[in-house]
Design an enzyme around this catalytic site. Structure first.
Site, PDB file in Angstrom:
ATOM      1  CG  ASP A  67      -0.187  -0.404   2.420  1.00  0.00           C
ATOM      2  OD1 ASP A  67       1.301  -0.621   2.761  1.00  0.00           O
ATOM      3  OD2 ASP A  67      -0.956  -0.548   3.740  1.00  0.00           O
ATOM      4  CG  ASN A 136      -8.883  -0.948  11.939  1.00  0.00           C
ATOM      5  OD1 ASN A 136      -8.171  -1.806  11.411  1.00  0.00           O
ATOM      6  ND2 ASN A 136      -9.067  -0.005  11.602  1.00  0.00           N
ATOM      7  CG  HIS A 138      -6.021  -1.831   8.759  1.00  0.00           C
ATOM      8  ND1 HIS A 138      -6.254  -0.864   9.992  1.00  0.00           N
ATOM      9  CD2 HIS A 138      -4.373  -2.176   8.541  1.00  0.00           C
ATOM     10  CE1 HIS A 138      -4.718  -0.246  10.299  1.00  0.00           C
ATOM     11  NE2 HIS A 138      -3.603  -0.632   9.797  1.00  0.00           N
ATOM     12  CD  GLU A 143      -8.768   0.963   7.875  1.00  0.00           C
ATOM     13  OE1 GLU A 143      -8.132   0.038   8.597  1.00  0.00           O
ATOM     14  OE2 GLU A 143      -8.012   2.441   8.002  1.00  0.00           O
TER      15      GLU A 143
HETATM   16  C1  GLP Z   1      -0.202   0.461   8.346  1.00  0.00           C
HETATM   17  C2  GLP Z   1      -0.488  -0.272   7.421  1.00  0.00           C
HETATM   18  C3  GLP Z   1      -0.600  -1.971   7.838  1.00  0.00           C
HETATM   19  C4  GLP Z   1       0.912  -2.268   9.272  1.00  0.00           C
HETATM   20  C5  GLP Z   1      -0.697  -1.280   9.842  1.00  0.00           C
HETATM   21  C6  GLP Z   1      -0.194  -1.711  11.474  1.00  0.00           C
HETATM   22  O1  GLP Z   1      -1.854   0.913   8.574  1.00  0.00           O
HETATM   23  N1  GLP Z   1      -0.792  -0.042   5.708  1.00  0.00           N
HETATM   24  O2  GLP Z   1       0.405  -2.788   6.471  1.00  0.00           O
HETATM   25  O3  GLP Z   1      -0.073  -3.147   9.456  1.00  0.00           O
HETATM   26  O4  GLP Z   1       0.014  -0.029   9.938  1.00  0.00           O
HETATM   27  O5  GLP Z   1       0.661  -0.828  11.536  1.00  0.00           O
HETATM   28  P1  GLP Z   1       1.752  -1.862  12.783  1.00  0.00           P
HETATM   29  O6  GLP Z   1       3.107  -2.424  12.511  1.00  0.00           O
HETATM   30  O7  GLP Z   1       3.230  -0.250  13.559  1.00  0.00           O
HETATM   31  O8  GLP Z   1       1.375  -1.941  13.928  1.00  0.00           O
END
Ligand code: GLP
Length: 236
Positions: A67, A136, A138, A143
């Site tokens: 992404d 959440n 995702h 989402e």
């Molecule tokens: C962002 C990314 C996700 C990732 C998420 C969790 O939203 N787009 O791909 O999994 O954050 O991030 P973290 O690993 O910092 O908790």
């Protein structure tokens, strides 16, 4: 689904890097699906060390990222292109032209989503997809919503995601409100998937994702239906 309960972030990172190294060893010209966020940073550090020790060769590897924020170019220090260069690509012998991240500054965002989806198909699909998980549920930036969106698409980021990412942007107002993300179908087409999570704050969502109902309200729950998923989590 195989679940590995690791003791801490270091173990998650080491085990995940071991899977990725094994993938590259088995298929030197593999396509890696890569993720951003704090979860994979340790994995990338392990991969950089492995490269420096001569244990892994990225020269034939191609990567596609999940992404990108809409509105940020690759020079922006919060863009996912910048993140990947900084944490991995600048430190290993992957050819930069074989690293792909959706463009956040395209004129025609719909066309960009189609281009990215087609690119992944033209590459022959993803051999190993690495995923983090949002609070959440995702994955990528898919989402919670009413239905699983199959292909790469534009998303409005959820309130909890914007709040969670505000720490990187100084304030909530500065967080981009849209992103381009691989779809659930794009992710599910990967031959192998590794989902990683660390920290007690991820415990509930990991449990809901792997033991709860499969529902677009918890996007990661779809992974229960994939034939080759490994979860590596340290959430106690
Ligand atoms: C962002 C990314 C996700 C990732 C998420 C969790 O939203 N787009 O791909 O999994 O954050 O991030 P973290 O690993 O910092 O908790």
């Amino acid at each position: 689904m195989k679940v590995i309960w690791a003791s801490d972030y270091q173990e998650v990172s080491k085990r995940t890097a071991d899977y990725i190294k094994a993938q590259i060893l088995m298929k030197p010209n593999c396509v890696l699906g890569l993720a951003t966020g704090s979860s994979p940073i340790g994995t990338y550090q392990n991969l950089v060390s492995a490269y420096q020790n001569g244990e892994v060769d990225f020269s034939k590897v191609t990567s596609v990222n999940l992404d990108e924020y809409f509105g940020l170019d690759g020079e922006h220090d919060q863009s996912y292109r910048y993140f990947m260069n900084h944490h991995l690509f600048d430190h290993v012998n992957i050819a930069k032209e074989n690293t792909f991240v959706p463009s956040g500054i395209t004129e025609d965002i719909e066309q960009e989503t189609q281009r990215y989806e087609q690119l992944i198909r033209d590459l022959g699909g993803v051999d190993l997809q690495l995923l983090g998980i949002g609070h959440n549920g995702h994955i990528g930036f898919n989402e919670p919503c009413n239905e699983f969106v199959p292909q790469t698409h534009v998303v409005d980021l959820g309130e909890s995601t914007i709040q969670a990412n505000a720490r990187f942007f100084g304030s909530v107002e500065n967080v981009p409100k849209k992103a381009i993300t691989m779809g659930i179908g794009t992710i599910m087409s990967a031959k192998k998937i590794i989902l990683i999570a660390s920290g007690q704050d991820k415990k509930e969502i990991i449990h809901r994702s792997i033991y709860g109902a499969v529902t677009p309200d918890v996007p990661a729950s779809i992974l229960q239906l994939h034939p080759d998923v490994t979860v590596i989590a340290a959430v106690d």
